[in-house]
Design a protein around this motif. Structure first.
Motif, PDB file in Angstrom:
ATOM      1  N   SER A  52       0.841  -1.210   0.000  1.00 52.60           N
ATOM      2  CA  SER A  52       0.000   0.000   0.000  1.00 52.60           C
ATOM      3  C   SER A  52       0.869   1.250   0.000  1.00 52.60           C
ATOM      4  O   SER A  52       0.528   2.243  -0.657  1.00 52.60           O
ATOM      5  CB  SER A  52      -0.983  -0.013   1.169  1.00 52.60           C
ATOM      6  OG  SER A  52      -0.321   0.000   2.409  1.00 52.60           O
ATOM      7  N   HIS A  56       0.443   3.989  -2.856  1.00 57.29           N
ATOM      8  CA  HIS A  56      -0.427   5.026  -2.299  1.00 57.29           C
ATOM      9  C   HIS A  56      -0.615   6.236  -3.212  1.00 57.29           C
ATOM     10  O   HIS A  56      -1.677   6.836  -3.211  1.00 57.29           O
ATOM     11  CB  HIS A  56       0.032   5.456  -0.896  1.00 57.29           C
ATOM     12  CG  HIS A  56       1.145   6.441  -0.875  1.00 57.29           C
ATOM     13  ND1 HIS A  56       2.460   6.097  -1.144  1.00 57.29           N
ATOM     14  CD2 HIS A  56       1.140   7.772  -0.620  1.00 57.29           C
ATOM     15  CE1 HIS A  56       3.209   7.187  -1.056  1.00 57.29           C
ATOM     16  NE2 HIS A  56       2.440   8.203  -0.737  1.00 57.29           N
ATOM     17  N   LEU A  91      -6.798   0.812   1.648  1.00 53.76           N
ATOM     18  CA  LEU A  91      -5.706   1.589   2.242  1.00 53.76           C
ATOM     19  C   LEU A  91      -5.249   2.693   1.295  1.00 53.76           C
ATOM     20  O   LEU A  91      -5.055   3.842   1.714  1.00 53.76           O
ATOM     21  CB  LEU A  91      -4.527   0.670   2.587  1.00 53.76           C
ATOM     22  CG  LEU A  91      -4.681  -0.140   3.855  1.00 53.76           C
ATOM     23  CD1 LEU A  91      -3.632  -1.248   3.921  1.00 53.76           C
ATOM     24  CD2 LEU A  91      -4.595   0.758   5.089  1.00 53.76           C
ATOM     25  N   HIS A  95      -5.561   6.703   2.288  1.00 58.52           N
ATOM     26  CA  HIS A  95      -4.290   7.028   2.935  1.00 58.52           C
ATOM     27  C   HIS A  95      -4.221   8.484   3.376  1.00 58.52           C
ATOM     28  O   HIS A  95      -4.762   9.372   2.741  1.00 58.52           O
ATOM     29  CB  HIS A  95      -3.101   6.658   2.030  1.00 58.52           C
ATOM     30  CG  HIS A  95      -2.865   7.583   0.884  1.00 58.52           C
ATOM     31  ND1 HIS A  95      -3.490   7.439  -0.334  1.00 58.52           N
ATOM     32  CD2 HIS A  95      -2.048   8.654   0.774  1.00 58.52           C
ATOM     33  CE1 HIS A  95      -3.072   8.385  -1.142  1.00 58.52           C
ATOM     34  NE2 HIS A  95      -2.199   9.144  -0.500  1.00 58.52           N
ATOM     35  N   LEU A 127       0.431   3.514   7.623  1.00 57.47           N
ATOM     36  CA  LEU A 127       0.552   4.107   6.290  1.00 57.47           C
ATOM     37  C   LEU A 127       0.654   5.631   6.380  1.00 57.47           C
ATOM     38  O   LEU A 127       1.437   6.250   5.651  1.00 57.47           O
ATOM     39  CB  LEU A 127      -0.616   3.683   5.391  1.00 57.47           C
ATOM     40  CG  LEU A 127      -0.545   4.132   3.945  1.00 57.47           C
ATOM     41  CD1 LEU A 127       0.761   3.722   3.263  1.00 57.47           C
ATOM     42  CD2 LEU A 127      -1.751   3.591   3.168  1.00 57.47           C
ATOM     43  N   ASP A 131       3.909   7.834   4.942  1.00 56.48           N
ATOM     44  CA  ASP A 131       3.700   8.929   3.989  1.00 56.48           C
ATOM     45  C   ASP A 131       4.110  10.276   4.582  1.00 56.48           C
ATOM     46  O   ASP A 131       4.776  11.076   3.922  1.00 56.48           O
ATOM     47  CB  ASP A 131       2.229   8.958   3.558  1.00 56.48           C
ATOM     48  CG  ASP A 131       1.931   9.957   2.462  1.00 56.48           C
ATOM     49  OD1 ASP A 131       2.846  10.371   1.721  1.00 56.48           O
ATOM     50  OD2 ASP A 131       0.738  10.314   2.326  1.00 56.48           O
TER      51      ASP A 131
END
Length: 187
Positions: A52, A56, A91, A95, A127, A131
């Protein structure tokens, strides 16, 4: 989930991002690297997190940008073209508190209906952590510096600027929870 999922995610993401938006690809690689560091925190979901993280931002790929909202565009691509795992797609769609930005774009109901938020707080937080602690160039940063960078890049009055100010407390909370989980891991 096997390592094959992460390998597949890398192939798909690289094909869509590396030549068309290389800076986004650099960010993606950094986010995926951070995900790999969380194996001990997420346990059996490590490969799902890495995949993911790798996917993303795929919705930024020019050929996939249908709505102009990358979480939705990316999730639809993964679902419709690749028949990807539902948890992975959800996800990607959600996100970094995407539902808050979707509201500002008039897409909240669409996103929530097509891709409901996973009821897996640790995975969702992980996640966000990956990020929001990675710069656009793929380097490490703090969540506070990342939020400031996003505001500087997009401007306070943009949709993204309004979203990031609204989401900042949630982002900092998620990052803090993951940092606490990392600190609690045996050395």
């Amino acid at each position: 989930m096997s390592n094959l999922l992460a390998q597949w995610a890398t192939q798909v993401s690289e094909a869509e991002l590396s030549t068309t938006i290389p800076r986004r690809w650099a960010h993606t690689q950094g986010v995926a690297g951070r995900a790999g560091e969380l194996r001990s925190v997420v346990g059996a979901d490590a490969e799902l997190l890495i995949a993911s993280a790798t996917l993303h931002d795929i919705g930024y790929a020019p050929r996939l940008a249908i709505t102009g909202f990358h979480p939705l565009d990316g999730a639809r691509f993964l679902r419709d073209t690749h028949k990807a795992d539902e948890r992975l797609v959800r996800l990607v769609a959600n996100h970094s508190f995407a539902l808050l930005e979707a509201e500002g774009r008039g897409l909240q109901q669409m996103l929530a209906t097509e891709f409901p938020l996973l009821n897996e707080p640790l995975l969702v937080d992980a996640l966000v952590y990956c990020d929001m602690t990675t710069t656009p160039d793929g380097a490490r940063t703090t969540a506070e510096e990342r939020v400031a960078e996003i505001l500087g890049r997009y401007g306070d009055d943009s949709v993204v600027g309004r979203f990031i100010r609204l989401a900042a407390p949630e982002i900092f909370g998620a990052v803090g929870r993951v940092e606490a989980a990392l600190a609690a891991q045996p050395r």
